[in-house]
Design a protein around this motif. Structure first.
Motif, PDB file in Angstrom:
ATOM      1  N   HIS A   1      43.231  66.065  38.751  1.00 46.90           N
ATOM      2  CA  HIS A   1      43.274  64.723  38.912  1.00 46.90           C
ATOM      3  C   HIS A   1      44.815  64.154  38.525  1.00 46.90           C
ATOM      4  CE1 HIS A   1      39.064  65.348  38.546  1.00 46.90           C
ATOM      5  NE2 HIS A   1      39.122  64.463  39.549  1.00 46.90           N
ATOM      6  N   TYR A   2      45.684  64.015  39.493  1.00 52.22           N
ATOM      7  CA  TYR A   2      47.040  63.589  39.146  1.00 52.22           C
ATOM      8  C   TYR A   2      47.177  61.968  39.455  1.00 52.22           C
ATOM      9  CZ  TYR A   2      47.817  68.456  39.363  1.00 52.22           C
ATOM     10  OH  TYR A   2      48.055  69.684  38.986  1.00 52.22           O
ATOM     11  N   ARG A   3      46.740  61.435  40.807  1.00 58.13           N
ATOM     12  CA  ARG A   3      46.874  60.133  40.973  1.00 58.13           C
ATOM     13  C   ARG A   3      45.375  59.580  40.750  1.00 58.13           C
ATOM     14  NH1 ARG A   3      51.513  58.070  43.983  1.00 58.13           N
ATOM     15  NH2 ARG A   3      52.950  59.585  44.034  1.00 58.13           N
ATOM     16  N   TRP A   4      44.440  60.354  41.003  1.00 55.83           N
ATOM     17  CA  TRP A   4      43.076  59.834  40.832  1.00 55.83           C
ATOM     18  C   TRP A   4      42.869  58.325  41.530  1.00 55.83           C
ATOM     19  CZ3 TRP A   4      39.695  57.420  36.686  1.00 55.83           C
ATOM     20  CH2 TRP A   4      38.379  57.765  37.072  1.00 55.83           C
ATOM     21  N   GLU A   5      43.078  58.430  42.787  1.00 54.99           N
ATOM     22  CA  GLU A   5      43.377  57.344  43.468  1.00 54.99           C
ATOM     23  C   GLU A   5      41.680  56.803  43.603  1.00 54.99           C
ATOM     24  OE1 GLU A   5      45.944  55.686  44.676  1.00 54.99           O
ATOM     25  OE2 GLU A   5      47.496  57.075  44.490  1.00 54.99           O
ATOM     26  N   GLN A   6      40.757  57.499  43.870  1.00 54.03           N
ATOM     27  CA  GLN A   6      39.288  57.121  43.882  1.00 54.03           C
ATOM     28  C   GLN A   6      38.953  56.328  42.549  1.00 54.03           C
ATOM     29  OE1 GLN A   6      40.613  60.126  43.972  1.00 54.03           O
ATOM     30  NE2 GLN A   6      38.959  61.751  43.610  1.00 54.03           N
ATOM     31  N   GLY A   7      39.775  56.679  41.415  1.00 54.71           N
ATOM     32  CA  GLY A   7      39.353  55.964  40.206  1.00 54.71           C
ATOM     33  C   GLY A   7      39.701  54.407  40.317  1.00 54.71           C
ATOM     34  N   PHE A   8      40.516  53.989  41.365  1.00 53.40           N
ATOM     35  CA  PHE A   8      40.719  52.342  41.616  1.00 53.40           C
ATOM     36  C   PHE A   8      39.276  51.953  41.799  1.00 53.40           C
ATOM     37  CE2 PHE A   8      45.294  53.697  41.820  1.00 53.40           C
ATOM     38  CZ  PHE A   8      45.588  53.059  40.828  1.00 53.40           C
TER      39      PHE A   8
ATOM     40  N   LEU B   1      30.062  61.750  37.472  1.00 53.17           N
ATOM     41  CA  LEU B   1      30.641  62.357  38.845  1.00 53.17           C
ATOM     42  C   LEU B   1      30.361  63.575  38.742  1.00 53.17           C
ATOM     43  CD1 LEU B   1      34.112  60.276  38.831  1.00 53.17           C
ATOM     44  CD2 LEU B   1      31.929  59.603  39.564  1.00 53.17           C
ATOM     45  N   VAL B   2      30.331  64.184  39.931  1.00 55.95           N
ATOM     46  CA  VAL B   2      29.938  65.578  40.252  1.00 55.95           C
ATOM     47  C   VAL B   2      31.472  66.503  40.180  1.00 55.95           C
ATOM     48  CG1 VAL B   2      28.745  67.312  41.733  1.00 55.95           C
ATOM     49  CG2 VAL B   2      27.669  65.176  41.383  1.00 55.95           C
ATOM     50  N   GLY B   3      31.339  67.464  39.174  1.00 55.55           N
ATOM     51  CA  GLY B   3      32.413  68.549  39.528  1.00 55.55           C
ATOM     52  C   GLY B   3      33.795  68.020  39.321  1.00 55.55           C
ATOM     53  N   VAL B   4      34.062  66.843  38.579  1.00 58.60           N
ATOM     54  CA  VAL B   4      35.287  66.698  38.409  1.00 58.60           C
ATOM     55  C   VAL B   4      35.922  66.966  37.034  1.00 58.60           C
ATOM     56  CG1 VAL B   4      35.131  64.781  40.073  1.00 58.60           C
ATOM     57  CG2 VAL B   4      34.671  64.047  37.583  1.00 58.60           C
ATOM     58  N   GLY B   5      35.372  67.658  36.099  1.00 55.42           N
ATOM     59  CA  GLY B   5      36.053  68.124  34.786  1.00 55.42           C
ATOM     60  C   GLY B   5      36.109  67.004  34.119  1.00 55.42           C
ATOM     61  N   HIS B   6      37.341  67.131  33.193  1.00 56.33           N
ATOM     62  CA  HIS B   6      37.783  65.928  32.215  1.00 56.33           C
ATOM     63  C   HIS B   6      38.543  65.156  32.869  1.00 56.33           C
ATOM     64  CE1 HIS B   6      37.964  64.500  28.207  1.00 56.33           C
ATOM     65  NE2 HIS B   6      39.458  64.944  28.093  1.00 56.33           N
ATOM     66  N   ILE B   7      38.502  65.247  34.172  1.00 52.83           N
ATOM     67  CA  ILE B   7      39.527  64.100  35.111  1.00 52.83           C
ATOM     68  C   ILE B   7      40.843  63.718  34.342  1.00 52.83           C
ATOM     69  CG2 ILE B   7      39.512  61.679  35.969  1.00 52.83           C
ATOM     70  CD1 ILE B   7      36.231  61.638  35.119  1.00 52.83           C
ATOM     71  N   ASN B   8      41.424  64.937  34.476  1.00 58.84           N
ATOM     72  CA  ASN B   8      42.624  65.026  33.975  1.00 58.84           C
ATOM     73  C   ASN B   8      43.833  65.945  34.869  1.00 58.84           C
ATOM     74  OD1 ASN B   8      41.846  67.575  33.270  1.00 58.84           O
ATOM     75  ND2 ASN B   8      42.257  67.512  30.990  1.00 58.84           N
TER      76      ASN B   8
END
Length: 193
Positions: free
Chosen positions: A168-175, A156-163
């Protein structure tokens, strides 16, 4: 996944996943979700973490999908490299989010005992989600790990450590990636039928 009562096993990384982390949100909203609790979140010892993961997997015979983050991804690969076949069969697949490269030059001292990273393919379908600006693993390293582990990869572009630190709290797109993993699991099941 064809009506089976899947258990989602949340496998946090170093320092755990606090209540506002996306893994905690997912644990609250996914059916049949539970978390691997480690003995020491701040000073992780590889074998202790692997043992806690094994105990969590062994605690239920239900088919399991693992949702791992950071050092949790590396813990899973160490477990899979030495796990008994009877427990490996319980794992339907794994979502590997922002794996931590514990072999990198600037790896925190607390994590170096997780090196070397196992390089053999995982014995179940997996999807690795990395980032092009993750301080814990370069995109090339994430792709290399995905190749070694036999994982499908998404960078993914520009999302860091995904934390939490990267917003990234709920990270709904991760579903969407969890759904993609479930499709991989179903495809493999059809091939093996």
């Amino acid at each position: 996944m064809s009506g089976q009562a899947i258990r989602y096993l949340i496998l946090p990384g170093w320092q755990g996943s606090p209540a506002d982390h996306w893994q905690s949100h997912w644990q609250r909203c996914l059916p049949n979700a539970c978390r691997v609790e480690q003995l020491d979140w701040d000073y992780p010892q590889r074998q202790d973490w692997v043992d806690c993961l094994e105990q969590s997997i062994a605690s239920e015979d239900r088919p399991t999908v693992i949702v791992a983050h950071s050092l949790g991804c590396i813990t899973l690969t160490h477990w899979a490299a030495q796990a008994p076949a009877s427990l490996v069969r319980r794992i339907r697949g794994a979502l590997l989010v922002a794996p931590a490269d514990v072999e990198r030059a600037d790896c925190p001292e607390a994590l170096v005992n997780f090196a070397p990273i196992p390089r053999q393919p995982l014995p179940f379908p997996s999807l690795l989600v990395g980032s092009d600006n993750d301080p814990a693993a370069t995109p090339l390293r994430a792709l290399e790990l995905a190749r070694d582990w036999g994982s499908e990869a998404a960078i993914l572009v520009g999302v860091g450590h995904i934390n939490i630190k990267s917003g990234h709290y709920r990270w709904e797109q991760g579903f969407a990636y969890l759904y993609r993993l479930q499709n991989l699991i179903e495809q493999q099941a059809r091939r093996c039928a």
